[in-house]
Design a protein around this motif. Sequence first.
Motif, mmCIF file in Angstrom:
data_model
loop_
_atom_site.group_PDB
_atom_site.id
_atom_site.type_symbol
_atom_site.label_atom_id
_atom_site.label_comp_id
_atom_site.label_asym_id
_atom_site.label_seq_id
_atom_site.Cartn_x
_atom_site.Cartn_y
_atom_site.Cartn_z
ATOM 1 N N LEU A 97 41.833 38.340 37.245
ATOM 2 C CA LEU A 97 41.910 39.742 37.644
ATOM 3 C C LEU A 97 43.354 40.207 37.752
ATOM 4 O O LEU A 97 44.200 39.494 38.278
ATOM 5 C CB LEU A 97 41.259 39.926 39.026
ATOM 6 C CG LEU A 97 39.795 39.535 39.177
ATOM 7 C CD1 LEU A 97 39.422 39.485 40.658
ATOM 8 C CD2 LEU A 97 38.909 40.513 38.440
ATOM 9 N N PHE A 98 43.620 41.439 37.274
ATOM 10 C CA PHE A 98 44.879 42.100 37.589
ATOM 11 C C PHE A 98 44.776 42.538 39.039
ATOM 12 O O PHE A 98 43.793 43.187 39.415
ATOM 13 C CB PHE A 98 45.091 43.364 36.749
ATOM 14 C CG PHE A 98 45.342 43.145 35.288
ATOM 15 C CD1 PHE A 98 46.519 42.570 34.856
ATOM 16 C CD2 PHE A 98 44.413 43.551 34.339
ATOM 17 C CE1 PHE A 98 46.774 42.403 33.508
ATOM 18 C CE2 PHE A 98 44.659 43.387 32.990
ATOM 19 C CZ PHE A 98 45.839 42.807 32.566
ATOM 20 N N GLU A 99 45.763 42.199 39.868
ATOM 21 C CA GLU A 99 45.836 42.739 41.225
ATOM 22 C C GLU A 99 46.902 43.827 41.191
ATOM 23 O O GLU A 99 48.070 43.557 40.939
ATOM 24 C CB GLU A 99 46.189 41.649 42.225
ATOM 25 C CG GLU A 99 45.089 40.632 42.400
ATOM 26 C CD GLU A 99 45.368 39.600 43.488
ATOM 27 O OE1 GLU A 99 46.444 39.644 44.115
ATOM 28 O OE2 GLU A 99 44.494 38.743 43.703
ATOM 29 N N ILE A 100 46.470 45.050 41.442
ATOM 30 C CA ILE A 100 47.330 46.226 41.300
ATOM 31 C C ILE A 100 47.493 46.879 42.665
ATOM 32 O O ILE A 100 46.526 47.016 43.423
ATOM 33 C CB ILE A 100 46.698 47.216 40.295
ATOM 34 C CG1 ILE A 100 46.573 46.523 38.923
ATOM 35 C CG2 ILE A 100 47.514 48.498 40.191
ATOM 36 C CD1 ILE A 100 45.657 47.223 37.952
ATOM 37 N N ASP A 101 48.737 47.272 42.971
ATOM 38 C CA ASP A 101 49.015 47.985 44.218
ATOM 39 C C ASP A 101 49.233 49.462 43.901
ATOM 40 O O ASP A 101 50.111 49.807 43.114
ATOM 41 C CB ASP A 101 50.263 47.420 44.902
ATOM 42 C CG ASP A 101 50.576 48.186 46.180
ATOM 43 O OD1 ASP A 101 49.779 48.072 47.136
ATOM 44 O OD2 ASP A 101 51.598 48.899 46.215
ATOM 45 N N LYS A 102 48.427 50.319 44.515
ATOM 46 C CA LYS A 102 48.566 51.770 44.376
ATOM 47 C C LYS A 102 48.737 52.339 45.769
ATOM 48 O O LYS A 102 47.767 52.486 46.524
ATOM 49 C CB LYS A 102 47.332 52.362 43.680
ATOM 50 C CG LYS A 102 47.298 53.870 43.623
ATOM 51 C CD LYS A 102 48.328 54.415 42.666
ATOM 52 C CE LYS A 102 48.083 55.900 42.427
ATOM 53 N NZ LYS A 102 49.109 56.493 41.601
ATOM 54 N N ASP A 103 49.977 52.593 46.153
ATOM 55 C CA ASP A 103 50.287 53.174 47.469
ATOM 56 C C ASP A 103 49.630 52.397 48.606
ATOM 57 O O ASP A 103 49.020 52.974 49.504
ATOM 58 C CB ASP A 103 49.864 54.652 47.518
ATOM 59 C CG ASP A 103 50.530 55.480 46.427
ATOM 60 O OD1 ASP A 103 51.713 55.211 46.129
ATOM 61 O OD2 ASP A 103 49.855 56.376 45.871
ATOM 62 N N GLY A 104 49.707 51.070 48.552
ATOM 63 C CA GLY A 104 49.171 50.229 49.607
ATOM 64 C C GLY A 104 47.706 49.858 49.435
ATOM 65 O O GLY A 104 47.183 49.045 50.186
ATOM 66 N N LYS A 105 47.035 50.449 48.470
ATOM 67 C CA LYS A 105 45.638 50.088 48.199
ATOM 68 C C LYS A 105 45.607 49.081 47.050
ATOM 69 O O LYS A 105 46.362 49.196 46.097
ATOM 70 C CB LYS A 105 44.823 51.319 47.797
ATOM 71 C CG LYS A 105 44.588 52.297 48.918
ATOM 72 C CD LYS A 105 43.696 53.435 48.459
ATOM 73 C CE LYS A 105 43.476 54.408 49.591
ATOM 74 N NZ LYS A 105 42.699 55.563 49.165
ATOM 75 N N GLN A 106 44.706 48.096 47.174
ATOM 76 C CA GLN A 106 44.584 47.095 46.130
ATOM 77 C C GLN A 106 43.481 47.500 45.153
ATOM 78 O O GLN A 106 42.383 47.876 45.554
ATOM 79 C CB GLN A 106 44.248 45.727 46.729
ATOM 80 C CG GLN A 106 44.210 44.629 45.680
ATOM 81 C CD GLN A 106 43.822 43.280 46.255
ATOM 82 O OE1 GLN A 106 42.802 43.163 46.917
ATOM 83 N NE2 GLN A 106 44.635 42.285 45.997
ATOM 84 N N ILE A 107 43.809 47.415 43.867
ATOM 85 C CA ILE A 107 42.842 47.665 42.797
ATOM 86 C C ILE A 107 42.725 46.366 42.011
ATOM 87 O O ILE A 107 43.742 45.761 41.650
ATOM 88 C CB ILE A 107 43.308 48.811 41.869
ATOM 89 C CG1 ILE A 107 43.461 50.109 42.665
ATOM 90 C CG2 ILE A 107 42.351 48.984 40.693
ATOM 91 C CD1 ILE A 107 44.096 51.244 41.874
ATOM 92 N N LEU A 108 41.497 45.943 41.746
ATOM 93 C CA LEU A 108 41.249 44.734 40.960
ATOM 94 C C LEU A 108 40.583 45.123 39.648
ATOM 95 O O LEU A 108 39.561 45.807 39.645
ATOM 96 C CB LEU A 108 40.350 43.763 41.726
ATOM 97 C CG LEU A 108 40.869 43.290 43.085
ATOM 98 C CD1 LEU A 108 39.811 42.449 43.792
ATOM 99 C CD2 LEU A 108 42.152 42.493 42.918
ATOM 100 N N ILE A 109 41.191 44.684 38.547
ATOM 101 C CA ILE A 109 40.632 44.963 37.223
ATOM 102 C C ILE A 109 40.493 43.635 36.480
ATOM 103 O O ILE A 109 41.468 42.879 36.374
ATOM 104 C CB ILE A 109 41.538 45.918 36.408
ATOM 105 C CG1 ILE A 109 41.644 47.273 37.115
ATOM 106 C CG2 ILE A 109 41.003 46.094 34.990
ATOM 107 C CD1 ILE A 109 42.595 48.232 36.433
ATOM 108 N N PRO A 110 39.301 43.347 35.976
ATOM 109 C CA PRO A 110 39.138 42.107 35.206
ATOM 110 C C PRO A 110 40.077 42.086 33.997
ATOM 111 O O PRO A 110 40.261 43.096 33.324
ATOM 112 C CB PRO A 110 37.677 42.166 34.758
ATOM 113 C CG PRO A 110 37.002 43.075 35.730
ATOM 114 C CD PRO A 110 38.051 44.090 36.114
ATOM 115 N N MET A 111 40.676 40.916 33.755
ATOM 116 C CA MET A 111 41.548 40.753 32.585
ATOM 117 C C MET A 111 40.661 40.423 31.393
ATOM 118 O O MET A 111 40.535 39.286 30.982
ATOM 119 C CB MET A 111 42.558 39.629 32.823
ATOM 120 C CG MET A 111 43.645 40.004 33.764
ATOM 121 S SD MET A 111 44.842 38.686 34.005
ATOM 122 C CE MET A 111 45.554 38.546 32.392
#
Length: 175
Positions: A132-146
């Motif tokens: 999973l990509f672990e993405i930070d958007k203004d303190g929120k975590q977004i997970l997107i399958p690679m």
Amino acid sequence: MTKEECFYLGRIVAKFSFKGEVLIKLDTDEPELYTEMESVFVEYNENLVPFFIERSYLHKSTLLRAKIEDIDTEADAEDMIGAELYLPLDLLPKLPEDKFYFHEIIGFDAIDAEHGNIGKIVSINDSTAQALFEIDKDGKQILIPMNDEFIQKVDKKNKAIHVITPEGLIDLYLG
């Protein structure tokens, strides 16, 4: 040499012979690329210690059987079990422009086809069945399958990965 200047190569998983040989589980799809190594860094007490390799070859196609200099007995080899191995980043094979190593994309922007810039990639979680990509958007975590189907474009020059995510996925995190 620090861990940040290296990549994880694998782990010593077992001793092999009474002469100090060890079996190394390599973290690669191409173990044959590492049969001619002259040396390796072994993590010991949170430091990377260089060891020279006297000889090595593939064992049962997935493990590397290695004789490491100064590891001469079964007891020496036993002490090495579980140790993590590293090599300098400049020894990584070059990849085509559309492929990447996980460490290369940390800090890249994740650009979604529908939502635009959804944040910075801060980590890759590869401890699950699907990385999973672990993405930070203004303190929120977004997970997107690679998943190859989700990755539209890898733009190394502009430090961005363009993705097309399933409908509603990003809204789960931001909505």
